[in-house]
Write a protein that holds these residues in place. Structure first.
Motif, short mmCIF file in Angstrom:
data_model
loop_
_atom_site.label_atom_id
_atom_site.label_comp_id
_atom_site.label_asym_id
_atom_site.label_seq_id
_atom_site.Cartn_x
_atom_site.Cartn_y
_atom_site.Cartn_z
N GLY A 1 0.44 -1.19 0.23
CA GLY A 1 0.23 -0.08 -0.23
C GLY A 1 0.67 1.31 0.38
N GLN B 1 -4.54 2.91 -1.64
CA GLN B 1 -5.85 1.96 -0.95
C GLN B 1 -6.98 2.64 -1.43
OE1 GLN B 1 -3.14 3.25 0.93
NE2 GLN B 1 -2.12 1.88 2.30
N GLU C 1 -9.80 2.96 6.06
CA GLU C 1 -9.49 1.97 6.19
C GLU C 1 -9.68 1.96 8.17
OE1 GLU C 1 -5.87 -0.34 8.94
OE2 GLU C 1 -6.97 1.75 9.23
N ASP D 1 -4.91 -1.62 6.96
CA ASP D 1 -2.93 -1.50 7.10
C ASP D 1 -2.67 -2.06 7.82
OD1 ASP D 1 -3.61 0.67 4.84
OD2 ASP D 1 -3.43 1.73 5.85
N GLY E 1 0.81 0.79 6.58
CA GLY E 1 0.43 1.39 5.19
C GLY E 1 1.21 0.60 4.02
N SER F 1 -1.13 -3.33 2.83
CA SER F 1 -2.08 -3.95 2.98
C SER F 1 -3.69 -4.60 2.65
CB SER F 1 -2.81 -2.66 2.47
OG SER F 1 -2.61 -1.28 2.62
#
Length: 317
Positions: free
Chosen positions: A230, A276, A295, A303, A307, A310
């Motif tokens: 991610g 994302q 998220e 995540d 991150g 992900s």
């Protein structure tokens, strides 16, 4: 971290080379369809991408596990464990099916098979985690995982790994040479309970095509889980991670695998992958129901490690 090979490389759109470090953009004219896509930071004709990415994964297949551990300091194992534990539902326990000698009717009805499709899973990392969790957590042996990967070298590595396990020569695991964007014809519509793809979808020439195929083969109510690199949201951590990726990983690839170029591509492909929210929208566009566009709990993605990695989940309505 080395990635798996789904079908080729990321989305079907022409891209330009960023100003930051990396190979210069290719200026070769596109042939065939005339459309281009990115191979790392280079623009290449769509029809060449599959071969180029195939070369990368043929090069790294034998050192895949070593490089994953070296580049992630082993953290990729935790990401995958969390991914599988989140995706696999509670399953009914299995029962030994041979009848008692004095009571032929003692065999219970067999549980229905829970069918998983692990795409770009050539080395068996995710498939074996699914089978182990089903067996150890739920006492279930009624799970079958078919691994589909376009790279023969990765499939060969997976077969060697499975030969060391209790799943060797059982119907619980199978290997298929195939393309995420056009799955083998024997995988029927509405036939799969769980579809997983870990560190592979960013290598698809067309991410929408791969997601469309996932939607086609899943049963109504079936789940998709995507594990991929991610974007780090914290600016300081993001720059530190980027410097680590571009400065350290190709060197490590050269030391451990004798191949810096393949790992240069891998880190460039991470940089080119959607954010994302962008990827969550691609899943929605394919027809999947996701959580809210955020998220965390109730969100479309979760995540790991700020991150760096992900996971996205969706359900076929």
């Amino acid at each position: 971290m080395a990635t798996r090979f789904a079908s080729s490389s990321t989305q079907s759109s022409a891209t330009s080379t960023p100003d930051h470090a990396g190979p210069s953009s290719s200026t070769r004219p596109a042939s065939g369809t005339g459309r281009t896509t990115h191979f790392g930071f280079r623009d290449v004709p769509e029809e060449e991408k599959e071969t180029l990415v195939g070369g990368v994964f043929s090069s790294v297949a034998s050192s895949y596990d070593l490089m994953n551990d070296g580049m992630s300091l082993g953290v990729h194992r935790l990401w995958k464990d969390n991914f599988v534990s989140s995706m696999l539902p509670r399953l009914p326990p299995s029962y030994h099916q041979h009848p008692e000698p004095a009571n032929p009717s003692s065999v219970r009805p067999a549980n229905p098979k829970f069918k998983c499709l692990d795409v770009a899973g050539g080395t068996g990392d995710i498939a074996l985690r699914i089978l182990d969790r089903a067996r150890e957590k739920f006492a279930s042996r009624d799970v079958e995982v078919e691994i589909v990967d376009l790279n023969q070298g990765m499939l060969d590595e997976g077969r060697k790994r499975v030969a060391k396990t209790l799943y060797y020569n059982t119907p619980q695991i199978a290997f298929t040479h195939g393309n995420a964007q056009s799955l083998p014809s024997h995988i029927a519509d509405n036939s799969i309970d769980l579809y997983t793809i870990a560190f592979g979808i960013r290598n698809c020439t067309s991410i929408p095509a791969a997601l469309s195929e996932a939607y086609r083969v899943l049963k109504p109510g079936g789940k998709i889980g995507v594990l991929e690199f991610g974007k780090v949201s914290n600016p300081l951590l993001r720059e530190a991670y980027r410097q680590y990726s571009f400065q350290f990983i190709p060197i490590l690839g050269k030391i451990l695998a004798g191949d810096a170029d393949s790992y240069q591509y891998l880190v460039e492909s991470i940089e080119k992958f959607p954010t994302q929210p962008e990827f969550a929208q691609l899943m929605r566009d394919a027809g999947f129901q996701t959580g809210q566009m955020k998220e965390g709990r109730g969100g479309a993605w979760r995540d790991f490690t700020f991150g760096v990695c992900s996971m996205w989940t969706g359900v076929k309505a």
